[in-house]
Motif scaffolding. Structure first.
Motif, short mmCIF file in Angstrom:
data_model
loop_
_atom_site.label_atom_id
_atom_site.label_comp_id
_atom_site.label_asym_id
_atom_site.label_seq_id
_atom_site.Cartn_x
_atom_site.Cartn_y
_atom_site.Cartn_z
N UNK A 1 -5.41 5.52 -2.62
CA UNK A 1 -4.91 6.32 -3.21
C UNK A 1 -4.79 8.16 -2.58
N UNK A 2 -6.02 8.90 -2.75
CA UNK A 2 -5.83 10.10 -2.23
C UNK A 2 -5.37 10.27 -0.97
N UNK B 1 5.33 -10.34 -7.98
CA UNK B 1 4.54 -9.32 -9.41
C UNK B 1 3.74 -8.45 -8.05
N UNK B 2 3.26 -8.69 -6.55
CA UNK B 2 3.25 -8.03 -6.13
C UNK B 2 3.87 -7.00 -5.53
N UNK C 1 5.59 -1.63 -5.14
CA UNK C 1 6.76 -0.34 -5.77
C UNK C 1 6.04 0.52 -6.76
N UNK C 2 5.33 0.50 -7.34
CA UNK C 2 5.55 2.02 -8.44
C UNK C 2 3.95 3.26 -6.85
N UNK D 1 3.26 1.62 11.39
CA UNK D 1 3.34 1.75 9.61
C UNK D 1 5.02 1.78 9.01
N UNK D 2 5.43 1.49 7.78
CA UNK D 2 6.34 2.04 7.06
C UNK D 2 6.10 2.60 6.16
N UNK D 3 7.47 2.91 5.20
CA UNK D 3 5.77 3.39 3.84
C UNK D 3 7.13 3.18 2.57
N UNK D 4 6.11 3.36 0.86
CA UNK D 4 6.43 2.69 -0.04
C UNK D 4 8.53 3.17 -0.33
#
Length: 243
Positions: A124-125, A153-154, A159-160, A210-213
């Motif tokens: 998270x950080x 659900x995943x 997505x949050x 990589x990608x991003x949310x």
């Protein structure tokens, strides 16, 4: 100090992620399909692998475990629900557990559907997520051992996460995923624009992850599905899709 993530292409389309924390000197590897290229990449940088983090049991994610452990003494972490299928596992992880790389802390998110015990590692950080075969660039994993409800659900859960979260998935599937995304959402200008970039990048031999949310929220038809029913329909169509 930020952690450093190195992409190691292996097999036909797998990515193994070598992750290093300069402050502590610790290095871990996510989902090593094979050992030799991973050990070589670490050696070339003067890094010693101390841990392996598996997202699920499939051999193209765990095949290098034993040899890397034999060479380095690395501790192997992975999903408790799949311990019987990962014989090299040392530490079993479940929802809410945390694992560390130096001072950097990752929380374990249970994200089943592709396999029954699949997990995601979320720093998270650091705004980083290692999603294995759950979330891909413009795609999601096939529902081998789970349900559309679980995958929905995943997708909703991931997505949050903050839009800026960098997503390290385990395969170079973006171009094929994008061809289906254009069919699933033909009026989505963001998908059209992204696919132009993806096709150009692949033509140059470049990786697209990589990608991003944030990017996935805008262009991933599975993350954008409005219900488990719609996700199931899209997954079935993608499974049969021939571009």
């Amino acid at each position: 100090m930020a952690i450093e993530v190195v992409r190691i292409p292996v097999l036909s389309d797998n990515y193994v992620w070598l992750v290093h924390d300069a402050a502590s000197g610790e290095t871990m590897v996510v989902d090593p399909a094979v050992a030799e290229p991973v050990l070589a990449a670490a050696t070339a940088r003067g890094w010693t692998i101390s841990a392996i983090w598996n997202t699920h049991w499939h051999p193209d994610h765990t095949g290098g475990n034993a040899a890397i452990k034999a060479a380095t003494g690395a501790t192997i972490y992975g999903p408790a629900a799949e311990a019987a299928k990962i014989p090299t596992l040392d530490m079993q992880l479940a929802e809410g557990d945390t694992v560390k790389l130096g001072a950097h802390i990752a929380t374990v998110l249970e994200t089943p559907a592709h396999t029954a015990g699949h997990i995601t590692y979320h720093f998270a950080d650091d705004a980083i997520a290692f999603t294995g075969d759950t979330l891909f660039a413009m795609g999601c994993g096939r529902l081998f051992e789970g349900t559309a409800e679980q995958m929905f659900a995943n997708m909703q859960r991931l997505a949050q996460l903050p839009d800026e979260t960098t997503v390290y998935c385990a395969h170079e599937y973006t171009e094929s995923n994008g061809r289906y995304a254009l069919v699933a959402e033909p009026d989505n200008a963001a998908i059209v624009s992204r696919m132009a970039d993806v096709v150009a990048a692949r033509a140059r031999g470049e990786a697209t992850v990589p990608t991003s949310i944030g990017l996935e929220r805008a262009t991933n038809p599975f993350m954008r599905a409005s219900s488990a029913t719609e996700l199931a329909e899209r997954r079935a169509k993608k499974d049969a899709f021939r571009s």
